[in-house]
Design an enzyme around this catalytic site. Structure first.
Site, PDB file in Angstrom:
ATOM      1  N   LYS A 117      -0.159  12.273  -3.774  1.00 49.69           N
ATOM      2  CA  LYS A 117       0.880  11.426  -4.385  1.00 49.69           C
ATOM      3  C   LYS A 117       1.273  11.982  -5.753  1.00 49.69           C
ATOM      4  O   LYS A 117       2.418  12.339  -5.969  1.00 49.69           O
ATOM      5  CB  LYS A 117       0.399   9.978  -4.477  1.00 49.69           C
ATOM      6  CG  LYS A 117       0.272   9.351  -3.084  1.00 49.69           C
ATOM      7  CD  LYS A 117      -0.896   8.437  -2.996  1.00 49.69           C
ATOM      8  CE  LYS A 117      -1.313   7.996  -1.624  1.00 49.69           C
ATOM      9  NZ  LYS A 117      -0.350   7.727  -0.608  1.00 49.69           N
TER      10      LYS A 117
ATOM     11  N   TRP B 261      -5.415  -1.258   0.902  1.00 51.60           N
ATOM     12  CA  TRP B 261      -6.387  -0.150   0.771  1.00 51.60           C
ATOM     13  C   TRP B 261      -7.756  -0.634   0.341  1.00 51.60           C
ATOM     14  O   TRP B 261      -8.774  -0.126   0.828  1.00 51.60           O
ATOM     15  CB  TRP B 261      -5.829   0.936  -0.150  1.00 51.60           C
ATOM     16  CG  TRP B 261      -4.619   1.575   0.471  1.00 51.60           C
ATOM     17  CD1 TRP B 261      -3.331   1.472   0.047  1.00 51.60           C
ATOM     18  CD2 TRP B 261      -4.579   2.359   1.676  1.00 51.60           C
ATOM     19  NE1 TRP B 261      -2.496   2.151   0.901  1.00 51.60           N
ATOM     20  CE2 TRP B 261      -3.236   2.703   1.909  1.00 51.60           C
ATOM     21  CE3 TRP B 261      -5.539   2.798   2.580  1.00 51.60           C
ATOM     22  CZ2 TRP B 261      -2.822   3.468   3.003  1.00 51.60           C
ATOM     23  CZ3 TRP B 261      -5.144   3.566   3.673  1.00 51.60           C
ATOM     24  CH2 TRP B 261      -3.798   3.884   3.871  1.00 51.60           C
TER      25      TRP B 261
ATOM     26  N   ASP C  73     -10.564   3.462  -6.706  1.00 49.07           N
ATOM     27  CA  ASP C  73      -9.660   4.295  -5.913  1.00 49.07           C
ATOM     28  C   ASP C  73      -8.372   4.428  -6.726  1.00 49.07           C
ATOM     29  O   ASP C  73      -7.630   3.459  -6.893  1.00 49.07           O
ATOM     30  CB  ASP C  73      -9.389   3.595  -4.565  1.00 49.07           C
ATOM     31  CG  ASP C  73      -8.309   4.299  -3.740  1.00 49.07           C
ATOM     32  OD1 ASP C  73      -7.781   5.335  -4.189  1.00 49.07           O
ATOM     33  OD2 ASP C  73      -8.005   3.793  -2.628  1.00 49.07           O
TER      34      ASP C  73
HETATM   35  N1  PLP Z   1      -6.113   4.731  -1.087  1.00 48.38           N
HETATM   36  C1  PLP Z   1      -4.829   4.550  -1.432  1.00 48.38           C
HETATM   37  C2  PLP Z   1      -4.525   3.796  -2.685  1.00 48.38           C
HETATM   38  C3  PLP Z   1      -3.806   5.061  -0.630  1.00 48.38           C
HETATM   39  O1  PLP Z   1      -2.530   4.871  -0.969  1.00 48.38           O
HETATM   40  C4  PLP Z   1      -4.141   5.760   0.551  1.00 48.38           C
HETATM   41  C5  PLP Z   1      -3.084   6.319   1.418  1.00 48.38           C
HETATM   42  O2  PLP Z   1      -1.930   6.195   1.221  1.00 48.38           O
HETATM   43  C6  PLP Z   1      -5.487   5.911   0.865  1.00 48.38           C
HETATM   44  C7  PLP Z   1      -6.437   5.395   0.027  1.00 48.38           C
HETATM   45  C8  PLP Z   1      -5.891   6.631   2.108  1.00 48.38           C
HETATM   46  O3  PLP Z   1      -5.699   7.983   1.921  1.00 48.38           O
HETATM   47  P1  PLP Z   1      -5.788   9.042   3.117  1.00 48.38           P
HETATM   48  O4  PLP Z   1      -4.616   8.822   3.988  1.00 48.38           O
HETATM   49  O5  PLP Z   1      -5.758  10.334   2.366  1.00 48.38           O
HETATM   50  O6  PLP Z   1      -7.078   8.813   3.804  1.00 48.38           O
END
Ligand code: PLP
Length: 367
Positions: free
Chosen positions: A199, A106, A175
């Site tokens: 989550k 990520w 994040d």
């Molecule tokens: N950041 C993290 C730590 C994630 O686990 C995820 C998705 O699982 C995201 C960002 C991306 O999120 P989204 O699918 O809502 O764009």
């Protein structure tokens, strides 16, 4: 038909507290006796405004968010924030550059997206596998960077920071999509925190952004208006139609967290659940293998292989099939890494984790 008990270990969208689902069900057709569903309510109505205000004040209370921070409820998911963060913040300083701590999928994606808008410095040498957090003494941070970015919990690789990076005064951005409200956080150390809700704090559709006020108003000219933090902050997240129902569900989840002891209680429970599973892995003499360094193993997402370091495909398939027979679902590792991944977010109970632990012991004994 009697429903069999299912335990959801999914990485997200993930398990919600049963009481939240029941309350949402009860209020689904007629919210607060109004005769309409939250799904049908104008986002400009007084009733929706109450939901929005309640959700924000619960969040402020649970995280002790200082008054000089805005709380935004946006669409576009965590991935939307991979763009919004550089679009709003990379121009904070003349050099339009940012430092990215890349420790998994990520943060890697976020860094790649940021490269479209400015210069990105990957703080430490590229890791050949995402199983550790390089020692901070080896990081080369750029004092002219507009911000330092990191992903507090890498959902795919199960790598979690148990410390807040020191940035020598440079704005820190995190994040926290997959460990938000799983433990207390000192918001004042951050310029910005964002988290998708699906989550730990609700369902897909809404992403929370907590941003210090002095960081607003520096967006690049190209920043799309819906991603512009200042515009959204000035309009109380109502520049355009917000994800109303997802905000309502988040409010219910936050209430549940508050009634269950807040972030400190969540942390204690999450420690207990994850150590139980890691202890089984550690005591298995290599039957279960977790690739992640012990210093940064995630309390939220526990990845492991069975049979060998790379995983025995047959055994892992059998493990998943057996789990499914016991009602335990969504244990398959992310497609990019394979193996098994047990996600133990706030709503996963101690009993759920114990059921998994018991099954892991039985499976090991039988093989
Ligand atoms: N950041 C993290 C730590 C994630 O686990 C995820 C998705 O699982 C995201 C960002 C991306 O999120 P989204 O699918 O809502 O764009």
């Amino acid at each position: 038909m009697e429903q069999k008990q299912t335990i959801n270990f999914g990485a997200g969208p993930a398990k919600l507290p049963q009481s939240v689902l029941l309350q949402a069900q009860k209020e689904f057709l007629s919210y607060s006796g109004m005769g309409i569903s939250v799904l049908e309510m104008s986002h400009r109505s007084a009733d929706f405004n109450n939901i929005l205000t309640k959700t924000e004040s619960l969040l402020r209370e649970l995280l002790t968010i200082p008054d000089n921070y805005k709380v935004l409820f946006l669409q576009g998911g965590g991935s939307g924030q991979f763009s919004a963060v550089p679009l709003n913040l990379i121009g904070l300083k003349e050099d339009t550059c940012a430092d990215y701590l890349v420790t998994g999928t990520w943060s890697e994606k976020a860094a790649k997206e940021a490269e479209k808008y400015g210069k990105v410095n990957i703080v430490h040498p590229k890791l050949d596998s995402y199983t550790k957090i390089p020692d901070p003494s080896s990081w080369t941070l750029n004092p002219s960077a507009s911000y330092v970015y990191y992903c507090c919990n890498e959902t795919v690789h199960g790598v979690e920071y148990n410390f807040t990076p020191e940035t020598n005064g440079v704005t820190l951005v995190s994040d926290m999509s997959s460990n938000f409200l799983s433990r207390p956080v000192d918001v004042s150390k951050f310029g910005l925190i964002f988290a998708g809700a699906q989550k730990n704090v609700g369902c897909a559709g809404v992403t929370v952004v907590i941003v210090r006020e002095d960081l607003l108003g520096h967006a690049l000219n190209d920043c799309p208006i819906v991603l512009n933090y200042k515009v959204q902050a000035d309009m109380n997240s109502l520049y355009n139609t917000p994800p109303c129902f997802s905000i309502y569900i988040m409010g219910l989840v936050l209430e549940w967290i508050k009634n269950n002891g807040g972030s400190a209680a969540m942390e204690a429970l999450n420690k207990q659940k994850s150590s139980m599973i890691y202890d089984i892995i550690n005591a298995s003499n290599g039957f279960y293998e977790c690739p992640v360094d012990e210093t940064c193993r995630s309390r939220m997402n526990v990845p492991f292989h069975i049979g060998s370091k790379e995983g025995d495909e047959g055994l892992e398939k059998e493990f998943l099939a057996g789990a499914s027979k016991r009602g335990m679902i969504s244990l398959k590792g992310h497609r990019s890494v394979g193996g098994i991944r047990a996600s133990l977010y706030n709503a996963v109970t101690l009993e759920d984790a114990e059921a998994l632990g018991t099954y892991m012991k039985v499976f090991m004994k039988e093989h």
